[in-house]
Design a protein around this motif. Structure first.
Motif, PDB file in Angstrom:
ATOM      1  N   UNK A   2       0.834  -1.180   0.000  1.00  0.00           N
ATOM      2  CA  UNK A   2       0.000   0.000   0.000  1.00  0.00           C
ATOM      3  C   UNK A   2       0.882   1.247   0.000  1.00  0.00           C
ATOM      4  N   UNK A   3       0.556   2.186  -0.858  1.00  0.00           N
ATOM      5  CA  UNK A   3       1.321   3.423  -0.966  1.00  0.00           C
ATOM      6  C   UNK A   3       0.631   4.510  -0.158  1.00  0.00           C
ATOM      7  N   UNK A   4       1.397   5.179   0.664  1.00  0.00           N
ATOM      8  CA  UNK A   4       0.859   6.311   1.427  1.00  0.00           C
ATOM      9  C   UNK A   4       1.588   7.586   1.040  1.00  0.00           C
ATOM     10  N   UNK A   5       0.819   8.642   0.882  1.00  0.00           N
ATOM     11  CA  UNK A   5       1.363   9.953   0.562  1.00  0.00           C
ATOM     12  C   UNK A   5       0.916  10.918   1.647  1.00  0.00           C
ATOM     13  N   UNK A   6       1.859  11.639   2.225  1.00  0.00           N
ATOM     14  CA  UNK A   6       1.540  12.555   3.318  1.00  0.00           C
ATOM     15  C   UNK A   6       2.055  13.939   2.969  1.00  0.00           C
ATOM     16  N   UNK A   7       1.113  14.876   2.878  1.00  0.00           N
ATOM     17  CA  UNK A   7       1.470  16.252   2.539  1.00  0.00           C
ATOM     18  C   UNK A   7       1.748  17.070   3.799  1.00  0.00           C
ATOM     19  N   UNK A   8       2.539  18.109   3.632  1.00  0.00           N
ATOM     20  CA  UNK A   8       2.777  19.069   4.702  1.00  0.00           C
ATOM     21  C   UNK A   8       3.145  20.403   4.074  1.00  0.00           C
ATOM     22  N   UNK A   9       3.011  21.475   4.879  1.00  0.00           N
ATOM     23  CA  UNK A   9       3.466  22.779   4.425  1.00  0.00           C
ATOM     24  C   UNK A   9       2.388  23.765   4.069  1.00  0.00           C
ATOM     25  N   UNK A  10       1.125  23.392   4.163  1.00  0.00           N
ATOM     26  CA  UNK A  10       0.067  24.338   3.852  1.00  0.00           C
ATOM     27  C   UNK A  10      -0.040  25.408   4.925  1.00  0.00           C
ATOM     28  N   UNK A  11      -0.894  26.393   4.665  1.00  0.00           N
ATOM     29  CA  UNK A  11      -1.088  27.437   5.656  1.00  0.00           C
ATOM     30  C   UNK A  11      -1.792  28.633   5.078  1.00  0.00           C
ATOM     31  N   UNK A  12      -1.812  29.706   5.862  1.00  0.00           N
ATOM     32  CA  UNK A  12      -2.449  30.961   5.484  1.00  0.00           C
ATOM     33  C   UNK A  12      -1.372  32.005   5.218  1.00  0.00           C
ATOM     34  N   UNK A  13      -1.400  32.584   4.021  1.00  0.00           N
ATOM     35  CA  UNK A  13      -0.421  33.609   3.658  1.00  0.00           C
ATOM     36  C   UNK A  13      -1.140  34.740   2.927  1.00  0.00           C
ATOM     37  N   UNK A  14      -0.434  35.850   2.783  1.00  0.00           N
ATOM     38  CA  UNK A  14      -0.978  36.971   2.027  1.00  0.00           C
ATOM     39  C   UNK A  14      -0.602  36.831   0.554  1.00  0.00           C
ATOM     40  N   UNK A  15      -1.363  37.485  -0.268  1.00  0.00           N
ATOM     41  CA  UNK A  15      -1.071  37.471  -1.699  1.00  0.00           C
ATOM     42  C   UNK A  15       0.343  37.979  -1.947  1.00  0.00           C
ATOM     43  N   UNK A  16       1.040  37.305  -2.851  1.00  0.00           N
ATOM     44  CA  UNK A  16       2.412  37.664  -3.169  1.00  0.00           C
ATOM     45  C   UNK A  16       3.455  36.877  -2.397  1.00  0.00           C
ATOM     46  N   UNK A  39      -3.723  12.862 -15.370  1.00  0.00           N
ATOM     47  CA  UNK A  39      -5.156  12.557 -15.551  1.00  0.00           C
ATOM     48  C   UNK A  39      -5.717  11.632 -14.483  1.00  0.00           C
ATOM     49  N   UNK A  40      -5.064  10.503 -14.255  1.00  0.00           N
ATOM     50  CA  UNK A  40      -5.654   9.487 -13.380  1.00  0.00           C
ATOM     51  C   UNK A  40      -4.634   8.869 -12.436  1.00  0.00           C
ATOM     52  N   UNK A  41      -4.192   9.629 -11.455  1.00  0.00           N
ATOM     53  CA  UNK A  41      -3.273   9.034 -10.470  1.00  0.00           C
ATOM     54  C   UNK A  41      -3.929   7.899  -9.707  1.00  0.00           C
ATOM     55  N   UNK A  42      -3.124   6.972  -9.244  1.00  0.00           N
ATOM     56  CA  UNK A  42      -3.646   5.846  -8.485  1.00  0.00           C
ATOM     57  C   UNK A  42      -3.665   6.111  -6.984  1.00  0.00           C
ATOM     58  N   UNK A  43      -2.790   6.986  -6.532  1.00  0.00           N
ATOM     59  CA  UNK A  43      -2.640   7.213  -5.102  1.00  0.00           C
ATOM     60  C   UNK A  43      -2.779   8.698  -4.777  1.00  0.00           C
ATOM     61  N   UNK A  44      -3.404   8.947  -3.625  1.00  0.00           N
ATOM     62  CA  UNK A  44      -3.653  10.332  -3.211  1.00  0.00           C
ATOM     63  C   UNK A  44      -3.285  10.522  -1.749  1.00  0.00           C
ATOM     64  N   UNK A  45      -2.809  11.721  -1.440  1.00  0.00           N
ATOM     65  CA  UNK A  45      -2.637  12.098  -0.050  1.00  0.00           C
ATOM     66  C   UNK A  45      -3.938  12.611   0.513  1.00  0.00           C
ATOM     67  N   UNK A  46      -3.899  12.995   1.785  1.00  0.00           N
ATOM     68  CA  UNK A  46      -5.121  13.445   2.460  1.00  0.00           C
ATOM     69  C   UNK A  46      -5.419  14.909   2.187  1.00  0.00           C
ATOM     70  N   UNK A  47      -4.442  15.641   1.653  1.00  0.00           N
ATOM     71  CA  UNK A  47      -4.652  17.034   1.316  1.00  0.00           C
ATOM     72  C   UNK A  47      -4.150  17.980   2.384  1.00  0.00           C
ATOM     73  N   UNK A  48      -3.736  19.166   1.944  1.00  0.00           N
ATOM     74  CA  UNK A  48      -3.308  20.215   2.864  1.00  0.00           C
ATOM     75  C   UNK A  48      -3.887  21.542   2.377  1.00  0.00           C
ATOM     76  N   UNK A  49      -4.398  22.323   3.320  1.00  0.00           N
ATOM     77  CA  UNK A  49      -5.085  23.555   2.972  1.00  0.00           C
ATOM     78  C   UNK A  49      -4.087  24.686   2.717  1.00  0.00           C
TER      79      UNK A  49
END
Length: 122
Positions: free
Chosen positions: A1-15, A107-117
């Motif tokens: 089983x392949x697991x993908x874990x994202x990190x690094x999202x957050x709230x920033x200002x434009x630019x 187009x059609x990846x097989x594996x997905x991470x949980x997402x980061x905002x």
């Protein structure tokens, strides 16, 4: 089983800039095509960027070309999306994706991470 874990999202200002990372558990990561997709509220998930298994081929959507840079580090089994000059319209949940089927990552990846905002305020 392949697991993908994202990190690094957050709230920033434009630019501003943000760096998203994706850590993969796949034993054969070096043979995977990897990419990023995003989904904004009320919209369908869309392709953002992708990289070939060897890092030689890069693909970007028109909306991020020139502002986002994607690269991979096979030894570390990570993929990094460097996002510069962020705009309010970049606000979305960003998903890391991967596939072992060559030529299909955009187009059609097989594996997905949980997402980061990622939220960009104007």
């Amino acid at each position: 089983q392949v697991q993908l874990v994202e990190s690094g999202g957050g709230l920033v200002q434009a630019g501003a800039s943000l760096r998203l990372s994706c850590a993969a558990s796949a034993r054969t990561f070096s043979r995977f095509e990897m990419g990023w997709f995003r989904q904004a509220p009320g919209k369908e998930r869309e392709f953002v960027a992708a990289v070939s298994w060897d890092g030689d081929r890069l693909y970007y959507s028109d909306s991020v070309k020139g502002r986002f840079t994607l690269f991979r580090e096979n030894v570390k089994k990570t993929v990094v999306l460097q996002m510069n000059s962020l705009k309010a319209e970049d606000t979305a949940v960003y998903y890391c994706a991967g596939t072992g089927r060559l030529g299909t990552i955009t187009r059609t990846p097989d594996y997905w991470g949980q997402g980061t905002q990622v939220t960009v305020s104007s």
